[in-house]
Design an enzyme around this catalytic site. Structure first.
Site, PDB file in Angstrom:
ATOM      1  N   LEU A  30     105.069  20.207  37.142  1.00  0.00           N
ATOM      2  CA  LEU A  30     104.088  19.423  36.266  1.00  0.00           C
ATOM      3  C   LEU A  30     104.737  18.160  35.784  1.00  0.00           C
ATOM      4  O   LEU A  30     106.185  17.915  35.723  1.00  0.00           O
ATOM      5  CB  LEU A  30     103.710  20.063  34.867  1.00  0.00           C
ATOM      6  CG  LEU A  30     102.948  21.506  35.160  1.00  0.00           C
ATOM      7  CD1 LEU A  30     102.624  22.226  33.700  1.00  0.00           C
ATOM      8  CD2 LEU A  30     101.837  21.292  36.166  1.00  0.00           C
ATOM      9  N   HIS A  34      99.526  15.800  35.156  1.00  0.00           N
ATOM     10  CA  HIS A  34      99.040  16.911  34.758  1.00  0.00           C
ATOM     11  C   HIS A  34      98.978  16.940  33.206  1.00  0.00           C
ATOM     12  O   HIS A  34      97.859  17.452  32.719  1.00  0.00           O
ATOM     13  CB  HIS A  34     100.125  18.064  35.167  1.00  0.00           C
ATOM     14  CG  HIS A  34     100.432  18.017  36.529  1.00  0.00           C
ATOM     15  ND1 HIS A  34     101.414  17.930  37.325  1.00  0.00           N
ATOM     16  CD2 HIS A  34      99.431  18.500  37.596  1.00  0.00           C
ATOM     17  CE1 HIS A  34     101.318  18.198  38.308  1.00  0.00           C
ATOM     18  NE2 HIS A  34     100.157  18.543  38.751  1.00  0.00           N
ATOM     19  N   LYS A 146      93.456  11.284  41.554  1.00  0.00           N
ATOM     20  CA  LYS A 146      94.575  11.113  42.437  1.00  0.00           C
ATOM     21  C   LYS A 146      94.144  11.860  43.896  1.00  0.00           C
ATOM     22  O   LYS A 146      94.421  11.366  44.972  1.00  0.00           O
ATOM     23  CB  LYS A 146      95.605  11.661  41.697  1.00  0.00           C
ATOM     24  CG  LYS A 146      96.992  11.953  42.905  1.00  0.00           C
ATOM     25  CD  LYS A 146      97.768  10.898  43.287  1.00  0.00           C
ATOM     26  CE  LYS A 146      99.063  11.057  44.287  1.00  0.00           C
ATOM     27  NZ  LYS A 146      98.861  12.186  44.904  1.00  0.00           N
ATOM     28  N   ASP A 147      93.555  13.062  43.660  1.00  0.00           N
ATOM     29  CA  ASP A 147      93.056  13.735  45.056  1.00  0.00           C
ATOM     30  C   ASP A 147      91.494  13.594  44.988  1.00  0.00           C
ATOM     31  O   ASP A 147      90.698  14.455  44.616  1.00  0.00           O
ATOM     32  CB  ASP A 147      93.477  15.200  44.654  1.00  0.00           C
ATOM     33  CG  ASP A 147      94.943  15.315  44.718  1.00  0.00           C
ATOM     34  OD1 ASP A 147      95.615  15.643  45.629  1.00  0.00           O
ATOM     35  OD2 ASP A 147      95.398  15.262  43.492  1.00  0.00           O
ATOM     36  N   GLN A 150      89.484  15.833  47.107  1.00  0.00           N
ATOM     37  CA  GLN A 150      89.243  17.210  46.589  1.00  0.00           C
ATOM     38  C   GLN A 150      88.428  17.357  45.064  1.00  0.00           C
ATOM     39  O   GLN A 150      87.392  18.121  45.231  1.00  0.00           O
ATOM     40  CB  GLN A 150      90.762  17.441  45.861  1.00  0.00           C
ATOM     41  CG  GLN A 150      90.966  18.766  44.965  1.00  0.00           C
ATOM     42  CD  GLN A 150      92.138  19.221  44.791  1.00  0.00           C
ATOM     43  OE1 GLN A 150      92.833  19.626  45.427  1.00  0.00           O
ATOM     44  NE2 GLN A 150      92.457  18.764  43.449  1.00  0.00           N
ATOM     45  N   SER A 183     103.918  15.551  42.548  1.00  0.00           N
ATOM     46  CA  SER A 183     104.843  16.646  42.559  1.00  0.00           C
ATOM     47  C   SER A 183     105.870  16.300  43.866  1.00  0.00           C
ATOM     48  O   SER A 183     107.080  16.610  43.632  1.00  0.00           O
ATOM     49  CB  SER A 183     104.454  17.808  42.517  1.00  0.00           C
ATOM     50  OG  SER A 183     103.473  18.243  41.705  1.00  0.00           O
TER      51      SER A 183
HETATM   52  P1  AMP Z   1      98.718  19.530  42.016  1.00  0.00           P
HETATM   53  O1  AMP Z   1      99.595  20.261  40.909  1.00  0.00           O
HETATM   54  O2  AMP Z   1      99.388  18.437  42.573  1.00  0.00           O
HETATM   55  O3  AMP Z   1      97.659  20.269  43.022  1.00  0.00           O
HETATM   56  O4  AMP Z   1      97.628  18.973  41.115  1.00  0.00           O
HETATM   57  C1  AMP Z   1      96.803  19.423  40.114  1.00  0.00           C
HETATM   58  C2  AMP Z   1      95.747  18.454  39.364  1.00  0.00           C
HETATM   59  O5  AMP Z   1      96.601  17.331  38.955  1.00  0.00           O
HETATM   60  C3  AMP Z   1      94.883  18.001  40.404  1.00  0.00           C
HETATM   61  O6  AMP Z   1      93.658  17.903  39.893  1.00  0.00           O
HETATM   62  C4  AMP Z   1      95.478  16.661  40.838  1.00  0.00           C
HETATM   63  O7  AMP Z   1      94.384  15.724  41.093  1.00  0.00           O
HETATM   64  C5  AMP Z   1      95.881  15.960  39.471  1.00  0.00           C
HETATM   65  N1  AMP Z   1      96.990  15.111  39.482  1.00  0.00           N
HETATM   66  C6  AMP Z   1      98.185  14.982  40.426  1.00  0.00           C
HETATM   67  N2  AMP Z   1      98.827  13.868  40.389  1.00  0.00           N
HETATM   68  C7  AMP Z   1      98.105  13.279  39.262  1.00  0.00           C
HETATM   69  C8  AMP Z   1      98.196  11.853  38.911  1.00  0.00           C
HETATM   70  N3  AMP Z   1      99.035  11.038  39.206  1.00  0.00           N
HETATM   71  N4  AMP Z   1      97.596  11.541  37.888  1.00  0.00           N
HETATM   72  C9  AMP Z   1      96.358  12.127  37.354  1.00  0.00           C
HETATM   73  N5  AMP Z   1      95.954  13.379  37.957  1.00  0.00           N
HETATM   74  C10 AMP Z   1      97.152  14.020  38.999  1.00  0.00           C
END
Ligand code: AMP
Length: 277
Positions: A30, A34, A146-147, A150, A183
């Site tokens: 995280l 996150h 960011k995604d 998705q 991450s």
């Molecule tokens: P992940 O742990 O990478 O699967 O991401 C979990 C959630 O956090 C997803 O909804 C991502 O889009 C969001 N997320 C990842 N990086 C960022 C960021 N830099 N800013 C905002 N949300 C993010």
């Protein structure tokens, strides 16, 4: 209130309170991005559930599932600091029955742009997200812009399958120099990181243009300047809902999305912009 850590679906069922629930699905490791999702969740429901699950289904055979960062204890500290009520951290065995057959198909949206580079990725994402919705039963779920693709396929699943959950998109959190938090950034050397800045630079340069053609060519030129250390996967200017490429006559909101490999690390980024004539 103490953070409840539910390591399997039975513990999760016991942890459920009486009020409304906001879910923040994550794969752990995280960071500030996150945290921003968790804060958006806190103002929208009585209880915040963060899931931490590195979902094997959404990784291809040659992707980084086994070396994806796992920082569980630090993640729990982040969740405690942010006032999360429940962390749901199941094992793959708890999530997936060995004889499972049925999964969610993202359709054509899962095969284009990011989906063209990562076959099956969005089917894996939707399958785990639907399972999380069924296990956690949230009123609202928060996902990062960011995604962007998705977020779009999840919104589409909710619409197409009549799911009773509100989807909230949260803005991308960036480092002061523009690098989108991820991450996977921890894999970047100092040199890789400098190269990786071309992604956000290209998006900013593209976003300053007005027409689809100029947006694409300006962003492309910035990426080309980064040289061979940046291995471009795609640069796409798409409709935010369908992820289909927009043409020069398109008006309205669009997403300029980029994916590239820097060193051994695959990075994605995007910006939302508005096209007018
Ligand atoms: P992940 O742990 O990478 O699967 O991401 C979990 C959630 O956090 C997803 O909804 C991502 O889009 C969001 N997320 C990842 N990086 C960022 C960021 N830099 N800013 C905002 N949300 C993010």
């Amino acid at each position: 209130m103490d953070l409840i850590v539910a390591g399997n679906r039975d513990d999760l069922a016991k942890a459920r309170g009486t009020g409304s629930v906001a879910l923040v699905p994550t794969m752990g490791a995280l960071h500030e991005g996150h945290r921003s999702l968790i804060r958006a969740a806190r103002v929208r429901a009585d209880q915040v559930v963060v899931s931490i699950f590195v979902n094997p289904l959404q990784f291809g055979p040659n992707e980084d599932f086994s070396r994806y960062p796992r920082t569980f204890d630090a993640d729990l500290d982040v969740c405690r600091e942010e006032g999360v009520h429940v962390v749901f951290a199941p094992s793959p065995e708890d999530m997936y029955r060995p004889d499972r057959q049925v999964s969610v198909c993202a359709g054509e949206m899962g095969t284009i742009v990011e989906g063209a580079s990562r076959p099956g990725h969005f089917d894996g994402v939707l399958t785990v997200v639907l399972k999380l919705f069924n296990l956690v039963r949230p009123e609202v779920a928060i996902f990062g812009q960011k995604d962007a693709q998705q977020l779009a396929v999840i919104r589409r699943m909710v619409a197409d399958l009549d799911l009773a959950v509100e989807i909230v998109g949260a803005p991308t959190v960036r480092e002061p120099d523009g690098l989108a938090l991820s991450s996977r950034n921890r894999y970047l050397s100092a040199r890789d990181r400098a190269v990786a800045l071309a992604l956000s630079r290209a998006l900013r340069a593209g976003a300053a243009e007005l027409t689809a053609g100029a947006i694409r060519s300006t962003a492309r030129a910035v990426l080309d300047e980064a040289g061979p250390d940046l291995d471009l996967d795609y640069l796409a200017l798409v409709d935010p809902a369908t992820f289909k490429e927009v043409d020069d006559a398109y008006e309205g909101s669009a997403v300029l999305a980029v994916a590239a490999r820097v060193g051994g690390t695959r990075l994605i980024d995007n910006v939302v912009l508005s096209l007018r004539h």
